[in-house]
Design an enzyme around this catalytic site. Structure first.
Site, PDB file in Angstrom:
ATOM      1  N   THR A 274       0.845  -1.189   0.000  1.00 35.71           N
ATOM      2  CA  THR A 274       0.000   0.000   0.000  1.00 35.71           C
ATOM      3  C   THR A 274       0.879   1.237   0.000  1.00 35.71           C
ATOM      4  OG1 THR A 274      -0.098   0.205   2.416  1.00 35.71           O
ATOM      5  CG2 THR A 274      -1.729  -1.231   1.367  1.00 35.71           C
ATOM      6  N   GLU A 275       0.384   2.296  -0.608  1.00 42.71           N
ATOM      7  CA  GLU A 275       1.076   3.587  -0.602  1.00 42.71           C
ATOM      8  C   GLU A 275       0.053   4.686  -0.302  1.00 42.71           C
ATOM      9  OE1 GLU A 275       4.201   4.154  -0.634  1.00 42.71           O
ATOM     10  OE2 GLU A 275       5.138   2.363  -1.492  1.00 42.71           O
ATOM     11  N   VAL A 276       0.005   5.084   0.948  1.00 43.99           N
ATOM     12  CA  VAL A 276      -0.859   6.173   1.389  1.00 43.99           C
ATOM     13  C   VAL A 276      -0.134   7.495   1.147  1.00 43.99           C
ATOM     14  CG1 VAL A 276      -1.834   7.238   3.472  1.00 43.99           C
ATOM     15  CG2 VAL A 276      -2.104   4.781   3.071  1.00 43.99           C
TER      16      VAL A 276
END
Length: 308
Positions: A274-276
């Protein structure tokens, strides 16, 4: 956002760092927060919901960081194993706090569904200093290989080794921040004696799939769930996100094992990073933490449907 054009303040252009430059870099790093208070204390408070598993210790001089993971209390052989990792890059805050929130709010609910293994803060020295690298100016998320140059990566690989072949999914919780462009990429170029090439930071959440084992349906399921919490990063006018082709909405691909990335350590059939994006004016820290939790819950739901 202003892109730096000046030379990084350590080292000489075109020359890779040696021990002296690494010492200079380390001297610039200051402790801003407490791994013990932020991670170990909350984990202790979860003993009624999970089993805590110490899996090593990171030692740098007089500094010692016990590494602790959490396991489902009702762990059963034959049940699919889901690994969640946070804080591989210590500065990526929602990865750590999202993993802890997952345990606090959902560990009890997930009992009986999957065998859950969570390492909420893989890089505690970097967490305290809000940095990407460890004490030795090594990026743990390029170090998941044998032999590893990173204590943090080596410890996590030892943790997962007994369950290799049993993992159904691995969700590695990360962030992409404005400081990637203003600090960490310039530092990387300086460390390696290479010119800094300015890039751009995507505004929104995205995922990294595995080039060698693409799972587009899995990634789409996570994107659909997370979109209810935060916005999805659009591709730029070149059809790219963070310099890589967007293979689907909010999805890019990297060769995980070849790059020594954390998400490649289990050989699980379903993996994602994931890349927030916490620096967007459109999100809060609360949304960032919740996006990480929702991503994991969507992944678990996908695993359960597959193994039903």
């Amino acid at each position: 956002m202003n892109t730096p054009t000046h030379h990084y303040p350590i080292g000489q252009p075109g020359l890779a760092w040696g021990p002296e430059e690494i010492s200079q870099w380390r001297a610039r790093q200051q402790r801003h927060r407490s791994y013990a208070q932020d991670v170990l204390v909350p984990l202790e408070g979860l003993r009624d919901r999970v089993d805590l598993q110490p899996y090593g210790e990171v030692v740098y001089g007089q500094e010692r960081y016990p590494l602790v993971a959490a396991r489902s209390r009702d762990w059963q052989e034959g049940r699919p194993v889901v690994l969640v990792t946070g804080g591989v890059h210590g500065y990526e805050t929602s990865g750590v706090h999202g993993a802890l929130r997952l345990l606090e709010r959902h560990a009890a609910d997930l009992q009986g569904q999957v065998n859950l293994l969570v390492a909420p803060c893989v890089s505690p020295w970097a967490y305290e200093r809000i940095h990407r690298w460890n004490h030795d100016a090594v990026d743990p998320n390029r170090s998941f290989r044998e032999p590893s140059p990173s204590q943090e990566a080596a410890a996590l690989m030892r943790l997962v080794r007994p369950w290799l072949g049993q993992f159904a999914a691995h969700i590695d919780l990360h962030e992409t921040t404005d400081t990637d462009e203003t600090e960490f990429r310039p530092a990387l170029a300086a460390r390696d004696g290479k010119p800094f090439e300015p890039g751009s930071i995507p505004d929104g959440f995205y995922l990294v799939d595995d080039t060698e084992n693409p799972q587009p349906v899995f990634q789409r399921a996570i994107i659909a769930a997370v979109e209810r919490v935060t916005h999805i990063a659009p591709a730029n006018d070149k059809g790219e996100i963070i310099g890589s082709p967007a293979v689907d909405r909010g999805v890019i691909r990297y060769p995980l094992k070849a790059l020594g990335l954390c998400a490649g350590i289990t050989g699980a059939p379903l993996t994602t990073t994931t890349e927030v994006y916490p620096d967007s004016p459109r999100v809060t820290a609360e949304q960032c933490n919740e996006a990480q939790v929702v991503a994991v819950l969507a992944a678990v739901a996908f695993v359960r449907a597959r193994h039903a």
